[in-house]
Design an enzyme around this catalytic site. Structure first.
Site, PDB file in Angstrom:
ATOM      1  N   ASN A  61       3.001  -8.304 -10.077  1.00 23.86           N
ATOM      2  CA  ASN A  61       3.034  -7.328  -9.266  1.00 23.86           C
ATOM      3  C   ASN A  61       4.754  -6.480  -9.636  1.00 23.86           C
ATOM      4  O   ASN A  61       5.335  -7.351  -9.448  1.00 23.86           O
ATOM      5  CB  ASN A  61       3.108  -7.099  -8.508  1.00 23.86           C
ATOM      6  CG  ASN A  61       3.098  -8.192  -7.395  1.00 23.86           C
ATOM      7  OD1 ASN A  61       3.269  -9.572  -8.582  1.00 23.86           O
ATOM      8  ND2 ASN A  61       3.624  -8.298  -5.575  1.00 23.86           N
ATOM      9  N   GLU A  63       7.500  -4.442  -7.121  1.00 26.01           N
ATOM     10  CA  GLU A  63       7.692  -4.161  -6.017  1.00 26.01           C
ATOM     11  C   GLU A  63       9.028  -3.005  -6.127  1.00 26.01           C
ATOM     12  O   GLU A  63       9.809  -3.482  -6.984  1.00 26.01           O
ATOM     13  CB  GLU A  63       7.743  -5.017  -5.268  1.00 26.01           C
ATOM     14  CG  GLU A  63       6.989  -5.587  -5.307  1.00 26.01           C
ATOM     15  CD  GLU A  63       6.360  -6.565  -3.676  1.00 26.01           C
ATOM     16  OE1 GLU A  63       7.935  -6.793  -3.367  1.00 26.01           O
ATOM     17  OE2 GLU A  63       5.088  -7.094  -3.461  1.00 26.01           O
ATOM     18  N   GLU A  74      -3.004  -6.159 -11.268  1.00 21.41           N
ATOM     19  CA  GLU A  74      -3.914  -5.576 -12.638  1.00 21.41           C
ATOM     20  C   GLU A  74      -3.337  -4.556 -12.910  1.00 21.41           C
ATOM     21  O   GLU A  74      -3.968  -4.091 -14.683  1.00 21.41           O
ATOM     22  CB  GLU A  74      -4.992  -4.789 -11.151  1.00 21.41           C
ATOM     23  CG  GLU A  74      -5.439  -5.983 -10.338  1.00 21.41           C
ATOM     24  CD  GLU A  74      -4.604  -6.350  -9.185  1.00 21.41           C
ATOM     25  OE1 GLU A  74      -3.166  -6.027  -9.252  1.00 21.41           O
ATOM     26  OE2 GLU A  74      -5.450  -6.835  -7.922  1.00 21.41           O
ATOM     27  N   CYS A 111      -6.844  -4.393  -4.906  1.00 18.37           N
ATOM     28  CA  CYS A 111      -7.227  -3.420  -3.946  1.00 18.37           C
ATOM     29  C   CYS A 111      -8.203  -2.311  -4.383  1.00 18.37           C
ATOM     30  O   CYS A 111      -8.729  -2.053  -5.593  1.00 18.37           O
ATOM     31  CB  CYS A 111      -5.624  -2.520  -3.283  1.00 18.37           C
ATOM     32  SG  CYS A 111      -4.732  -1.811  -5.113  1.00 18.37           S
ATOM     33  N   CYS A 114      -6.280  -0.086  -7.640  1.00 18.54           N
ATOM     34  CA  CYS A 114      -6.874  -0.993  -8.876  1.00 18.54           C
ATOM     35  C   CYS A 114      -8.143  -1.072  -9.031  1.00 18.54           C
ATOM     36  O   CYS A 114      -8.389  -0.863 -11.000  1.00 18.54           O
ATOM     37  CB  CYS A 114      -6.298  -2.325  -8.952  1.00 18.54           C
ATOM     38  SG  CYS A 114      -4.729  -3.144  -8.670  1.00 18.54           S
TER      39      CYS A 114
END
Ligand code: THU
Length: 160
Positions: A61, A63, A74, A111, A114
């Site tokens: 990830n 950010e 993902e 999520c 994704c």
């Protein structure tokens, strides 16, 4: 009136019960958490994608101080894979998460955004993507993305 029930089939494994190839894919995802850029959440996610041709692409990830500009592991891994091999189907994705100095005990689940992206890749190649959701206690295996995103909106929906 009618009622409809939608079922999701989950196979639950311990790490030792997985195939060597599955263990290796999870290990690749685990390596990625150290590379996550997650100064805001401190929630480090790794994903590894195996293509039909055996190539593996992994991501973490990323950010951003403008929060919505960040991206989940993902999608980083999936877009990376699709960008390198636009003609090759995705076979499996493994997802892991690390926070508070440990991997999550329970499997991490992707999520909604994704899931939508994973669905697009599954539909695009008309090939089921196996999902491995890692937790230290057990691992969930789900055989295709449609099961993670029932009643989904996909390419065909545009013409219906
Ligand atoms: N995140 C992922 O990378 N994948 C998931 O499946 C869930 C959430 C990231 C996004 C954000 O950087 C952090 O985890 C906290 O939500």
């Amino acid at each position: 009136m009618e009622k409809k029930t939608i079922e999701t089939k989950i196979t639950i494994y311990t790490f030792d019960e997985l195939t060597e190839a599955q263990q290796q894919l999870i290990d690749k995802a685990k390596e990625q958490v150290a590379k996550a850029y997650a100064p805001y959440s401190n929630f480090h996610v790794g994903a590894a994608v195996e293509l039909e041709n055996g190539e593996i692409f992994a991501g973490s990830n990323q950010e951003n101080s403008a929060y919505p500009s960040g991206l989940c592991a993902e999608r980083v891994a999936m877009f990376y894979a699709n960008a390198q091999f636009p003609e090759v189907a995705v076979k499996t994705i493994a997802i892991v998460a690390h926070t508070n100095n440990r991997f999550l005990e329970e499997p991490i689940t992707p999520c909604g955004s994704c899931r939508q992206v994973l669905l697009e890749t599954e539909s695009r190649f008309e090939k089921n993507i196996t999902v491995l959701l890692y937790g230290t206690k057990h691992i969930y295996q789900i055989d295709n993305i449609k099961q993670l995103l029932p009643l989904c909106f996909e390419k065909g929906s545009l013409n219906s």
